[in-house]
Structure formats: structure tokens, C-alpha cells
Design an enzyme around this catalytic site. Sequence first.
Site, PDB file in Angstrom:
ATOM      1  N   TYR A  95      -8.229 -26.969   7.019  1.00  0.00           N
ATOM      2  CA  TYR A  95      -9.675 -27.044   6.804  1.00  0.00           C
ATOM      3  C   TYR A  95      -9.986 -27.177   5.314  1.00  0.00           C
ATOM      4  O   TYR A  95     -10.786 -28.039   4.909  1.00  0.00           O
ATOM      5  CB  TYR A  95     -10.364 -25.806   7.371  1.00  0.00           C
ATOM      6  CG  TYR A  95     -11.841 -25.754   7.078  1.00  0.00           C
ATOM      7  CD1 TYR A  95     -12.737 -26.583   7.749  1.00  0.00           C
ATOM      8  CD2 TYR A  95     -12.344 -24.885   6.109  1.00  0.00           C
ATOM      9  CE1 TYR A  95     -14.096 -26.549   7.475  1.00  0.00           C
ATOM     10  CE2 TYR A  95     -13.699 -24.846   5.828  1.00  0.00           C
ATOM     11  CZ  TYR A  95     -14.573 -25.670   6.507  1.00  0.00           C
ATOM     12  OH  TYR A  95     -15.920 -25.642   6.218  1.00  0.00           O
ATOM     13  N   SER A 111     -18.175 -26.557   1.393  1.00  0.00           N
ATOM     14  CA  SER A 111     -17.775 -25.177   1.648  1.00  0.00           C
ATOM     15  C   SER A 111     -17.117 -24.602   0.407  1.00  0.00           C
ATOM     16  O   SER A 111     -16.556 -25.339  -0.414  1.00  0.00           O
ATOM     17  CB  SER A 111     -16.784 -25.149   2.821  1.00  0.00           C
ATOM     18  OG  SER A 111     -16.127 -23.904   2.927  1.00  0.00           O
ATOM     19  N   LYS A 132     -11.914 -30.170   3.068  1.00  0.00           N
ATOM     20  CA  LYS A 132     -13.062 -29.951   2.190  1.00  0.00           C
ATOM     21  C   LYS A 132     -12.729 -30.260   0.733  1.00  0.00           C
ATOM     22  O   LYS A 132     -13.602 -30.719  -0.019  1.00  0.00           O
ATOM     23  CB  LYS A 132     -13.576 -28.518   2.346  1.00  0.00           C
ATOM     24  CG  LYS A 132     -14.251 -28.252   3.689  1.00  0.00           C
ATOM     25  CD  LYS A 132     -15.438 -29.176   3.903  1.00  0.00           C
ATOM     26  CE  LYS A 132     -16.185 -28.889   5.187  1.00  0.00           C
ATOM     27  NZ  LYS A 132     -17.350 -29.791   5.371  1.00  0.00           N
ATOM     28  N   ASP A 139     -22.186 -40.237  16.720  1.00  0.00           N
ATOM     29  CA  ASP A 139     -20.872 -39.606  16.640  1.00  0.00           C
ATOM     30  C   ASP A 139     -20.192 -40.167  15.403  1.00  0.00           C
ATOM     31  O   ASP A 139     -19.875 -41.359  15.347  1.00  0.00           O
ATOM     32  CB  ASP A 139     -20.076 -39.937  17.903  1.00  0.00           C
ATOM     33  CG  ASP A 139     -18.684 -39.315  17.907  1.00  0.00           C
ATOM     34  OD1 ASP A 139     -18.256 -38.789  16.863  1.00  0.00           O
ATOM     35  OD2 ASP A 139     -18.023 -39.363  18.958  1.00  0.00           O
TER      36      ASP A 139
END
Length: 336
Positions: free
Chosen positions: A195, A182, A199, A105
Site C-alpha cells: 500500500y 496518505s 502511495k 471504474d
Amino acid sequence: MERTTVLITGCSSGIGLGLAARLAADAARRFKGKGVSAARGSASPRWSHQGQAEPGVGWGGCSTAALSHALSPVYATMRDLAKGERLLERLGGCCPDTLELLQLDVTDPCSLAAAAQRVQGQQLDVLVCNAGVGLMGPLETCSEQAMKTLFDVNVFGAVRTIQAFLPAMKSRRAGRIIVSSSIGGLQGLPFNAVYCASKFAVEGLCESLAIVLHPFNIHLTLVECGPVHTSFLANLQRPDPEGSEMRGLDAETQGLYRRYLGHCQSTFRDTAQEVEEVLPLFLEAIGSPCPPLRCASTQLLAPLRRLRLSSPDGSAYVRAMHDFVFGGTESGGDQP
């Protein structure tokens, strides 16, 4: 032929699962190892009463101590080992001797330390930081906890993982670090503010780190993906346009959000790639003598990305992206 040891995070689904399966099934056996055998339908790891995997227990209940003299495998890691069954099914229901499943994790320093301890003594050639989560919606609907969780996985999770394995690579003056990024790390996307912020942070982290790692002969590569057919979109947090989270929001933003969701559906339907189309970029980063810092899996939005460079003040990009997504109107359109 020299064989390569790889550790991949986020292997329970999507790109991580696909990459682990591809490497473990490599016909040329370029990836070392002896993993834990597991027949189809075999038991998941035993769990303690706290809900954590019992120390020293691997897939199928096998003691990891029994593997201490085995060759290093492709280490496919995931937060919940019970989800490893999907990977084994991809490999025909049994775990080949080129694969080992590990619990990891990236938000838990103890879990990372345990994984690093398991790999200790092996020459880890390639680290693939693939674990990630998403968060979509109007900024006003994003809770502080949701934003912290996203950054804990996408940014700090990548940092922790690299920190755990980088010293050994530096001491050997060799290694590869591959990070799943991304197109949202290269340009802002509507209703993906948090988000994209995560990134963007990953892109800055890796570009800065690559400069320092250059004299150590450690190559760092960002694989920048666009829409890919995985469970990522289904699993990301996003408010229901008709849900209670949206009730206090202004009507125009609600209308824009509905239109954006429609845009996402059509984009995934028409342009999303399959995982198998993206994997060659990871394989190239693993095998190339001099891999690039960045490689993009798609040219989707590339013209808009170039516009950011040709119009440095950003205003042309903002207008063009708005027109691309919302159809060139100033209004939010269909309002509740």
C-alpha cells in the site's frame, strides 16, 4: 459569482461521498449543475444481462441524453451506481440540481472514456482523484493478483483518470487536480509495504506532474490523510492472524502482526479523524488562488516524518517507527 464544475472519483463512501454531498449542498450554489432527480427508494440504474449499466441510462432510469442541455453538475462517480443511494440519503433522499451521478471504474478504460464523453463540452474546473483500495499484512501473504489490483486502482487508476481530463484543462490553461494521498505515501508503515509503495508512487507522480503543469496554470494538490473513520479499513484486504494464510509464516512475524493489528485498533480509537474534519483541506484546494502541492490532514507521525529528513540514511527512522508501533522491544513478543 462564477460557478465551478467538479468531478470526483470514488464517491460510494467515505471522503468521496462526503465531499460530493458537501459541494452539492453548497448554500452559495458555487457549483453548477442540473442533476438527475431521484426520490428516496427510487430504482437503481437498469442493468443489461452482462451486469453492466445500459448505455445512456442514469440514476433512476433517466436517459442521460435528456440532460444534454443541462448545466454541468458536481459529477459524483463510482464503480457501482447502485451504491449511489448512500449519497442521495445524505442529501435528504433526492438528487439536487447541483449533482449528477456517473458510473466510472478507474480500472476500466472504456468506463473512463464514457465518463469523459459525458463531461465533454463542459468546462471541468476541478478533478478529484479519490478512488483507492488498501492491502495490509506480511509481505509473504500478499498475492501477486492482490498487489496488481491495488496498483491498478491506486496508481494506474489515478494516471488513467488524469490522462482522460488533462488535455481539456491544458487547452484552457486552467484547472485543479486534487489527489487523495496518505501519510503512507510519505513514510513507510509496517505491514503496509505494498500500500505504501502505491502511495509513494502517487506522490512521485503528482510532484513530477505539478512541475510540468505550472506554466499551464493547472494546480495539483495531494491531500495526505491519516486514519479517517470510513469503510476503508473494513474493506481493505488483510489476512486473519489465525487464518490459513499465516500458517506457513515464521512465529516472530506472526507475533509482530498481531501486535500491529492491536496498534491499529488503538490508533483508530484514539486519533482517527471524521470525514468532516478532512473535507476542509479539499475545499481549500478547490477555492484557494494558489493551493499547495501537499497538505496533511493530521500531525500524527509528523515527528517521525521529520526524522526521515534529519537522519537521511533512514536507520533512525526505522528504529523509531519500530519502537513506536511495537513498544521498543527487539522481539516480536507474543508468538503462537
